[in-house]
Design a protein around this motif. Structure first.
Motif, short mmCIF file in Angstrom:
data_model
loop_
_atom_site.label_atom_id
_atom_site.label_comp_id
_atom_site.label_asym_id
_atom_site.label_seq_id
_atom_site.Cartn_x
_atom_site.Cartn_y
_atom_site.Cartn_z
N LEU A 70 3.36 2.67 2.69
CA LEU A 70 2.71 2.66 4.00
C LEU A 70 2.69 1.28 4.64
O LEU A 70 2.80 1.16 5.86
CB LEU A 70 1.28 3.18 3.87
CG LEU A 70 1.15 4.60 3.31
CD1 LEU A 70 -0.30 4.92 3.03
CD2 LEU A 70 1.75 5.61 4.25
N ALA A 71 2.55 0.23 3.83
CA ALA A 71 2.50 -1.14 4.35
C ALA A 71 2.95 -2.12 3.27
O ALA A 71 2.73 -1.89 2.08
CB ALA A 71 1.10 -1.49 4.82
N VAL A 72 3.58 -3.21 3.72
CA VAL A 72 4.01 -4.28 2.82
C VAL A 72 3.63 -5.59 3.47
O VAL A 72 3.84 -5.80 4.66
CB VAL A 72 5.54 -4.24 2.59
CG1 VAL A 72 5.97 -5.41 1.75
CG2 VAL A 72 5.95 -2.95 1.94
N CYS A 73 3.04 -6.50 2.67
CA CYS A 73 2.69 -7.81 3.18
C CYS A 73 3.40 -8.87 2.34
O CYS A 73 3.08 -9.06 1.17
CB CYS A 73 1.18 -8.04 3.13
SG CYS A 73 0.69 -9.63 3.79
N ASP A 74 4.39 -9.54 2.95
CA ASP A 74 5.09 -10.65 2.33
C ASP A 74 5.17 -11.74 3.39
O ASP A 74 6.12 -11.81 4.15
CB ASP A 74 6.48 -10.21 1.87
CG ASP A 74 7.21 -11.32 1.14
OD1 ASP A 74 6.54 -12.25 0.67
OD2 ASP A 74 8.44 -11.23 1.04
N ILE A 126 0.88 -1.17 0.00
CA ILE A 126 0.00 0.00 0.00
C ILE A 126 0.91 1.22 0.00
O ILE A 126 1.78 1.34 0.86
CB ILE A 126 -0.93 0.00 1.22
CG1 ILE A 126 -1.80 -1.25 1.22
CG2 ILE A 126 -1.78 1.27 1.24
CD1 ILE A 126 -2.60 -1.44 2.47
N PHE A 127 0.72 2.09 -0.99
CA PHE A 127 1.55 3.28 -1.07
C PHE A 127 0.70 4.52 -1.27
O PHE A 127 -0.47 4.45 -1.59
CB PHE A 127 2.60 3.15 -2.19
CG PHE A 127 2.04 3.21 -3.58
CD1 PHE A 127 2.01 4.39 -4.28
CD2 PHE A 127 1.56 2.06 -4.20
CE1 PHE A 127 1.51 4.45 -5.56
CE2 PHE A 127 1.08 2.09 -5.48
CZ PHE A 127 1.04 3.29 -6.17
N LYS A 128 1.35 5.67 -1.05
CA LYS A 128 0.67 6.96 -1.14
C LYS A 128 1.24 7.71 -2.34
O LYS A 128 2.46 7.77 -2.52
CB LYS A 128 0.92 7.75 0.14
CG LYS A 128 0.24 9.08 0.21
CD LYS A 128 0.48 9.73 1.54
CE LYS A 128 1.41 10.89 1.35
NZ LYS A 128 1.63 11.69 2.54
N HIS A 129 0.34 8.27 -3.15
CA HIS A 129 0.76 9.08 -4.29
C HIS A 129 -0.34 10.09 -4.60
O HIS A 129 -1.49 9.71 -4.82
CB HIS A 129 1.01 8.20 -5.53
CG HIS A 129 1.53 8.99 -6.69
ND1 HIS A 129 0.70 9.53 -7.63
CD2 HIS A 129 2.78 9.34 -7.04
CE1 HIS A 129 1.42 10.18 -8.52
NE2 HIS A 129 2.69 10.08 -8.19
N GLY A 130 0.00 11.36 -4.62
CA GLY A 130 -0.96 12.40 -4.97
C GLY A 130 -2.12 12.52 -3.99
O GLY A 130 -3.23 12.82 -4.40
#
Length: 102
Positions: A39-43, A4-8
């Protein structure tokens, strides 16, 4: 694996190989873009950042630039003979998620 990432000012949930339309930013077709505002990474387990995950990066490849469908905004006040019609077409940059590094 997803991130999950943030852009604009918006947040996006992506996996490797996904295509998505981001708000327009100037970049050449075929160029690679790295985003570090993850914001979050799921591996296998979920890593949540405060506010961002340290060392996480998402690599995007620019596919194309264009304009989206027209959005029509129509406002009417009943019995007042007052109405307003406006429209716009959002510019976007189409990208492909190449890799997610956590």
């Amino acid at each position: 694996m997803y991130a999950i990432f943030k852009h604009g000012g918006k947040q996006y949930k992506v996996s490797q190989g996904d295509y998505l339309n981001l708000d327009h930013f100037s970049s050449e077709k075929g160029a690679s873009v790295e985003l570090s505002e993850v914001l979050a990474v799921c591996d296998e387990e979920l890593k949540i950042g405060t506010p961002f995950v340290n060392g996480a990066k998402i690599t995007l490849k620019v596919i194309a630039e264009g304009k989206d469908r027209k959005v029509v905004i129509f406002k009417k006040r009943r019995r007042k003979d007052s109405k307003r019609k406006r429209g716009f077409r959002r510019e976007y940059t189409r990208v492909k998620v190449e890799s997610i590094k956590a």
